[in-house]
Design a protein around this motif. Structure first.
Motif, PDB file in Angstrom:
ATOM      1  N   PRO A   1      -8.864   1.488  -7.944  1.00  0.00           N
ATOM      2  CA  PRO A   1      -7.475   1.525  -7.448  1.00  0.00           C
ATOM      3  C   PRO A   1      -7.408   0.943  -6.045  1.00  0.00           C
ATOM      4  O   PRO A   1      -8.413   0.889  -5.337  1.00  0.00           O
ATOM      5  CB  PRO A   1      -7.125   3.021  -7.426  1.00  0.00           C
ATOM      6  CG  PRO A   1      -8.267   3.753  -8.018  1.00  0.00           C
ATOM      7  CD  PRO A   1      -9.437   2.820  -8.140  1.00  0.00           C
ATOM      8  N   GLY A   2      -6.217   0.497  -5.652  1.00  0.00           N
ATOM      9  CA  GLY A   2      -6.047  -0.086  -4.318  1.00  0.00           C
ATOM     10  C   GLY A   2      -5.909   0.984  -3.244  1.00  0.00           C
ATOM     11  O   GLY A   2      -5.534   2.117  -3.543  1.00  0.00           O
ATOM     12  N   THR A   3      -6.205   0.591  -2.020  1.00  0.00           N
ATOM     13  CA  THR A   3      -6.035   1.527  -0.896  1.00  0.00           C
ATOM     14  C   THR A   3      -4.559   1.898  -0.727  1.00  0.00           C
ATOM     15  O   THR A   3      -4.236   2.953  -0.195  1.00  0.00           O
ATOM     16  CB  THR A   3      -6.530   0.898   0.420  1.00  0.00           C
ATOM     17  OG1 THR A   3      -5.927  -0.391   0.556  1.00  0.00           O
ATOM     18  CG2 THR A   3      -8.040   0.757   0.448  1.00  0.00           C
TER      19      THR A   3
ATOM     20  N   TYR B   1     -18.065  -5.249   1.366  1.00  0.00           N
ATOM     21  CA  TYR B   1     -16.715  -4.702   1.571  1.00  0.00           C
ATOM     22  C   TYR B   1     -16.729  -3.176   1.495  1.00  0.00           C
ATOM     23  O   TYR B   1     -16.091  -2.500   2.305  1.00  0.00           O
ATOM     24  CB  TYR B   1     -15.755  -5.301   0.534  1.00  0.00           C
ATOM     25  CG  TYR B   1     -14.319  -4.836   0.692  1.00  0.00           C
ATOM     26  CD1 TYR B   1     -13.677  -4.894   1.932  1.00  0.00           C
ATOM     27  CD2 TYR B   1     -13.593  -4.348  -0.394  1.00  0.00           C
ATOM     28  CE1 TYR B   1     -12.360  -4.468   2.085  1.00  0.00           C
ATOM     29  CE2 TYR B   1     -12.281  -3.917  -0.257  1.00  0.00           C
ATOM     30  CZ  TYR B   1     -11.672  -3.978   0.977  1.00  0.00           C
ATOM     31  OH  TYR B   1     -10.367  -3.557   1.129  1.00  0.00           O
TER      32      TYR B   1
ATOM     33  N   LEU C   1     -10.068   1.601   6.213  1.00  0.00           N
ATOM     34  CA  LEU C   1      -8.703   1.088   6.006  1.00  0.00           C
ATOM     35  C   LEU C   1      -7.721   2.206   5.661  1.00  0.00           C
ATOM     36  O   LEU C   1      -6.503   2.021   5.772  1.00  0.00           O
ATOM     37  CB  LEU C   1      -8.699   0.031   4.902  1.00  0.00           C
ATOM     38  CG  LEU C   1      -9.647  -1.160   5.136  1.00  0.00           C
ATOM     39  CD1 LEU C   1      -9.688  -2.057   3.900  1.00  0.00           C
ATOM     40  CD2 LEU C   1      -9.220  -1.952   6.372  1.00  0.00           C
TER      41      LEU C   1
ATOM     42  N   SER D   1      -3.958   1.977   4.249  1.00  0.00           N
ATOM     43  CA  SER D   1      -3.303   0.707   4.586  1.00  0.00           C
ATOM     44  C   SER D   1      -3.596  -0.330   3.506  1.00  0.00           C
ATOM     45  O   SER D   1      -4.631  -0.278   2.843  1.00  0.00           O
ATOM     46  CB  SER D   1      -3.762   0.210   5.961  1.00  0.00           C
ATOM     47  OG  SER D   1      -5.102  -0.211   5.910  1.00  0.00           O
ATOM     48  N   SER D   2      -2.677  -1.269   3.352  1.00  0.00           N
ATOM     49  CA  SER D   2      -2.805  -2.275   2.287  1.00  0.00           C
ATOM     50  C   SER D   2      -1.866  -3.435   2.565  1.00  0.00           C
ATOM     51  O   SER D   2      -0.818  -3.261   3.208  1.00  0.00           O
ATOM     52  CB  SER D   2      -2.428  -1.641   0.943  1.00  0.00           C
ATOM     53  OG  SER D   2      -2.173  -2.642  -0.016  1.00  0.00           O
ATOM     54  N   GLY D   3      -2.214  -4.599   2.053  1.00  0.00           N
ATOM     55  CA  GLY D   3      -1.346  -5.770   2.161  1.00  0.00           C
ATOM     56  C   GLY D   3       0.019  -5.517   1.540  1.00  0.00           C
ATOM     57  O   GLY D   3       0.992  -6.202   1.855  1.00  0.00           O
ATOM     58  N   PHE D   4       0.073  -4.531   0.674  1.00  0.00           N
ATOM     59  CA  PHE D   4       1.341  -4.131   0.054  1.00  0.00           C
ATOM     60  C   PHE D   4       2.372  -3.780   1.124  1.00  0.00           C
ATOM     61  O   PHE D   4       3.577  -3.872   0.906  1.00  0.00           O
ATOM     62  CB  PHE D   4       1.065  -2.917  -0.840  1.00  0.00           C
ATOM     63  CG  PHE D   4       2.222  -2.507  -1.694  1.00  0.00           C
ATOM     64  CD1 PHE D   4       2.680  -3.331  -2.701  1.00  0.00           C
ATOM     65  CD2 PHE D   4       2.843  -1.282  -1.496  1.00  0.00           C
ATOM     66  CE1 PHE D   4       3.752  -2.953  -3.498  1.00  0.00           C
ATOM     67  CE2 PHE D   4       3.909  -0.890  -2.290  1.00  0.00           C
ATOM     68  CZ  PHE D   4       4.365  -1.728  -3.293  1.00  0.00           C
TER      69      PHE D   4
ATOM     70  N   HIS E   1      -6.670 -11.834   7.453  1.00  0.00           N
ATOM     71  CA  HIS E   1      -5.334 -11.231   7.379  1.00  0.00           C
ATOM     72  C   HIS E   1      -4.430 -11.713   8.509  1.00  0.00           C
ATOM     73  O   HIS E   1      -3.249 -11.969   8.304  1.00  0.00           O
ATOM     74  CB  HIS E   1      -5.438  -9.706   7.385  1.00  0.00           C
ATOM     75  CG  HIS E   1      -5.841  -9.148   6.067  1.00  0.00           C
ATOM     76  ND1 HIS E   1      -7.153  -8.965   5.703  1.00  0.00           N
ATOM     77  CD2 HIS E   1      -5.101  -8.792   4.991  1.00  0.00           C
ATOM     78  CE1 HIS E   1      -7.199  -8.492   4.470  1.00  0.00           C
ATOM     79  NE2 HIS E   1      -5.974  -8.379   4.011  1.00  0.00           N
TER      80      HIS E   1
ATOM     81  N   ILE F   1     -13.401  -5.774  -5.677  1.00  0.00           N
ATOM     82  CA  ILE F   1     -13.348  -4.318  -5.958  1.00  0.00           C
ATOM     83  C   ILE F   1     -13.266  -3.997  -7.453  1.00  0.00           C
ATOM     84  O   ILE F   1     -13.094  -2.827  -7.824  1.00  0.00           O
ATOM     85  CB  ILE F   1     -12.188  -3.603  -5.209  1.00  0.00           C
ATOM     86  CG1 ILE F   1     -10.805  -4.111  -5.658  1.00  0.00           C
ATOM     87  CG2 ILE F   1     -12.370  -3.696  -3.697  1.00  0.00           C
ATOM     88  CD1 ILE F   1      -9.642  -3.210  -5.211  1.00  0.00           C
TER      89      ILE F   1
ATOM     90  N   ARG G   1     -14.749  -0.434   3.743  1.00  0.00           N
ATOM     91  CA  ARG G   1     -13.417  -0.246   3.149  1.00  0.00           C
ATOM     92  C   ARG G   1     -12.795   1.094   3.548  1.00  0.00           C
ATOM     93  O   ARG G   1     -11.578   1.200   3.721  1.00  0.00           O
ATOM     94  CB  ARG G   1     -13.526  -0.347   1.624  1.00  0.00           C
ATOM     95  CG  ARG G   1     -12.169  -0.377   0.923  1.00  0.00           C
ATOM     96  CD  ARG G   1     -12.328  -0.380  -0.590  1.00  0.00           C
ATOM     97  NE  ARG G   1     -11.072  -0.598  -1.294  1.00  0.00           N
ATOM     98  CZ  ARG G   1     -10.730   0.035  -2.415  1.00  0.00           C
ATOM     99  NH1 ARG G   1     -11.554   0.912  -2.963  1.00  0.00           N
ATOM    100  NH2 ARG G   1      -9.582  -0.216  -3.000  1.00  0.00           N
TER     101      ARG G   1
ATOM    102  N   PHE H   1     -12.616 -10.093   7.683  1.00  0.00           N
ATOM    103  CA  PHE H   1     -11.509  -9.407   7.009  1.00  0.00           C
ATOM    104  C   PHE H   1     -10.261  -9.404   7.905  1.00  0.00           C
ATOM    105  O   PHE H   1      -9.154  -9.720   7.464  1.00  0.00           O
ATOM    106  CB  PHE H   1     -11.947  -7.977   6.666  1.00  0.00           C
ATOM    107  CG  PHE H   1     -10.979  -7.233   5.796  1.00  0.00           C
ATOM    108  CD1 PHE H   1     -10.943  -7.449   4.421  1.00  0.00           C
ATOM    109  CD2 PHE H   1     -10.087  -6.315   6.344  1.00  0.00           C
ATOM    110  CE1 PHE H   1     -10.043  -6.764   3.613  1.00  0.00           C
ATOM    111  CE2 PHE H   1      -9.191  -5.627   5.539  1.00  0.00           C
ATOM    112  CZ  PHE H   1      -9.166  -5.846   4.169  1.00  0.00           C
TER     113      PHE H   1
HETATM  114  N1  LIG Z   1      -5.721  -3.041  -0.691  1.00  0.00           N
HETATM  115  C1  LIG Z   1      -7.096  -3.332  -0.308  1.00  0.00           C
HETATM  116  C2  LIG Z   1      -7.231  -3.130   1.176  1.00  0.00           C
HETATM  117  C3  LIG Z   1      -6.790  -4.336   1.830  1.00  0.00           C
HETATM  118  O1  LIG Z   1      -7.069  -5.390   1.345  1.00  0.00           O
HETATM  119  C4  LIG Z   1      -6.072  -4.296   3.066  1.00  0.00           C
HETATM  120  C5  LIG Z   1      -6.168  -3.215   3.918  1.00  0.00           C
HETATM  121  C6  LIG Z   1      -5.563  -3.238   5.142  1.00  0.00           C
HETATM  122  C7  LIG Z   1      -4.865  -4.331   5.508  1.00  0.00           C
HETATM  123  C8  LIG Z   1      -4.759  -5.411   4.638  1.00  0.00           C
HETATM  124  C9  LIG Z   1      -5.354  -5.375   3.399  1.00  0.00           C
HETATM  125  N2  LIG Z   1      -5.229  -6.443   2.554  1.00  0.00           N
HETATM  126  C10 LIG Z   1      -4.641  -6.553   1.365  1.00  0.00           C
HETATM  127  O2  LIG Z   1      -4.233  -5.666   0.635  1.00  0.00           O
HETATM  128  C11 LIG Z   1      -8.069  -2.489  -1.090  1.00  0.00           C
HETATM  129  O3  LIG Z   1      -7.648  -1.795  -1.994  1.00  0.00           O
HETATM  130  O4  LIG Z   1      -9.252  -2.574  -0.820  1.00  0.00           O
END
Ligand SMILES: N[C@@H](CC(=O)c1ccccc1NC=O)C(=O)O
Ligand code: HEM
Length: 289
Positions: free
Chosen positions: A252-254, A113, A120, A123-126, A55, A248, A117, A51
């Motif tokens: 919902p997203g992180t 995952y 995390l 945090s998110s790729g967002f 990234h 997933i 998960r 993971f």
């Molecule tokens: N948004 C993802 C988490 C995730 O993928 C993520 C978390 C931390 C750093 C990068 C990530 N990658 C893309 O969103 C989720 O909801 O599981």
């Protein structure tokens, strides 16, 4: 000639005394690069390394894309179309790499995952600054994204600069105007922090280019490069969405979004709308839009 003992002899001239000299690991700062993978799961989860690396490798390619797209915008501003072409060829391949990489992450199963998960947090790729800069360079401007970087003023300032600068498409339209194409003035001087919105009055200029490609070869080539770039980028978005769906589902997203539904909406966005709309008119006499 086959090697009898199946072992390649080291040639006498090969450098082996490297003390104090430039080395592979030194030049690439591998000590820093390879110590930046620090899984947080406790006990350590086997798949967290995948993971993290997926990234980090993505962020490295994104770094190159930011650099290349910035240079392309600059070349376009100076009418240096040949230099632009070379850069676009590279960008397309980089995005293709990023897209192909989803196959690696897809080997992560939902149960694996979910086992890590939780670490995390929100945090998110967002929150990827480089990704957002690229979206802005390509023209998907959204001032609301600045809020996400309020915790990091330096990052926010960098994003604001990208938001307020002309995008690749803004520069392409300015270039077409300099080449004598009919580009309405409102596209040449405007608030660059707003996204470009499809304008039927731009279509005649593109129709003219596509109707006689020999007469407008440089412009035609530029347009097709942009079409390639957008299509490649959409493939990345699509494969992200499908990877998320299989890992997933509809959770919902992180980052706080609805998840897959939110990612799907991005598939309806377009950087260069007229370049796709013009295709409807090609070969159709007196097409009305
Ligand atoms: N948004 C993802 C988490 C995730 O993928 C993520 C978390 C931390 C750093 C990068 C990530 N990658 C893309 O969103 C989720 O909801 O599981
Ligand atoms: C298990 C793998 C992944 C999952 C489950 C996942 C999930 C998500 C979700 C649900 C979102 C929406 C925002 C949110 O609420 O979090 C999102 C956004 C995003 N993710 Fe991922 N992601 C994964 C891997 C990756 C990877 C490898 C990257 C590469 C950099 C990435 C980059 C992004 C980006 C840039 C966004 C923002 C997209 C946009 O604004 O349209 N994600 N991700």
């Amino acid at each position: 000639m086959a090697i009898d003992d199946n072992q390649r002899p080291l040639e006498a001239e090969i450098h082996t005394d490297l003390a104090g000299r430039m080395t592979y690991a030194g030049y690439l700062q591998l000590d820093r690069l390879l110590s930046a993978q620090q899984p947080l799961s406790n006990p350590p989860h086997h798949d967290e390394l995948l993971f993290i690396i997926q990234h980090q490798v993505s962020e490295l390619w994104l770094k190159l894309l930011v650099h290349e797209l910035g240079a392309a915008i600059e070349h376009l501003r100076r009418d240096e179309l040949d230099a632009c072409q070379k850069i676009f060829a590279r960008c397309k391949q980089v995005i293709a790499q990023l897209t192909a990489m989803w196959s690696v992450l897809e080997t992560l199963t939902p149960s694996e995952y979910m086992e890590f998960r939780h670490i995390l947090g929100p945090s998110s790729g967002f929150q990827s600054l480089q990704y957002r800069v690229i979206e802005f360079q390509l023209g998907n401007k959204n001032a609301g994204m600045l809020k996400v970087f309020a915790h990091d003023p330096q990052a926010q300032a960098r994003l604001r600069e990208a938001l307020e600068s002309p995008s690749l498409y803004d520069e392409a339209l300015a270039y077409l105007a300099r080449r004598g194409h009919a580009i309405p003035q409102r596209h040449l001087q405007r608030d660059w922090s707003q996204p470009h919105v499809s304008d039927p009055e731009l279509l005649p200029a593109f129709e003219r280019i596509y109707e006689d490609t020999d007469a407008h070869w440089a412009e035609y080539h530029l347009c097709e490069d942009l079409v390639d770039l957008e299509s490649q980028f959409q493939l990345w978005r699509f494969r992200h969405m499908r990877t998320v769906l299989r890992i997933i589902g509809f959770k919902p997203g992180t980052g706080g979004s609805s998840g897959v539904g939110f990612l799907k909406q991005a598939l309806d966005l377009t950087f260069f709308p007229e370049l796709f709309e013009v295709r409807t008119a090609i070969g159709v006499p007196n097409a009305a839009y």
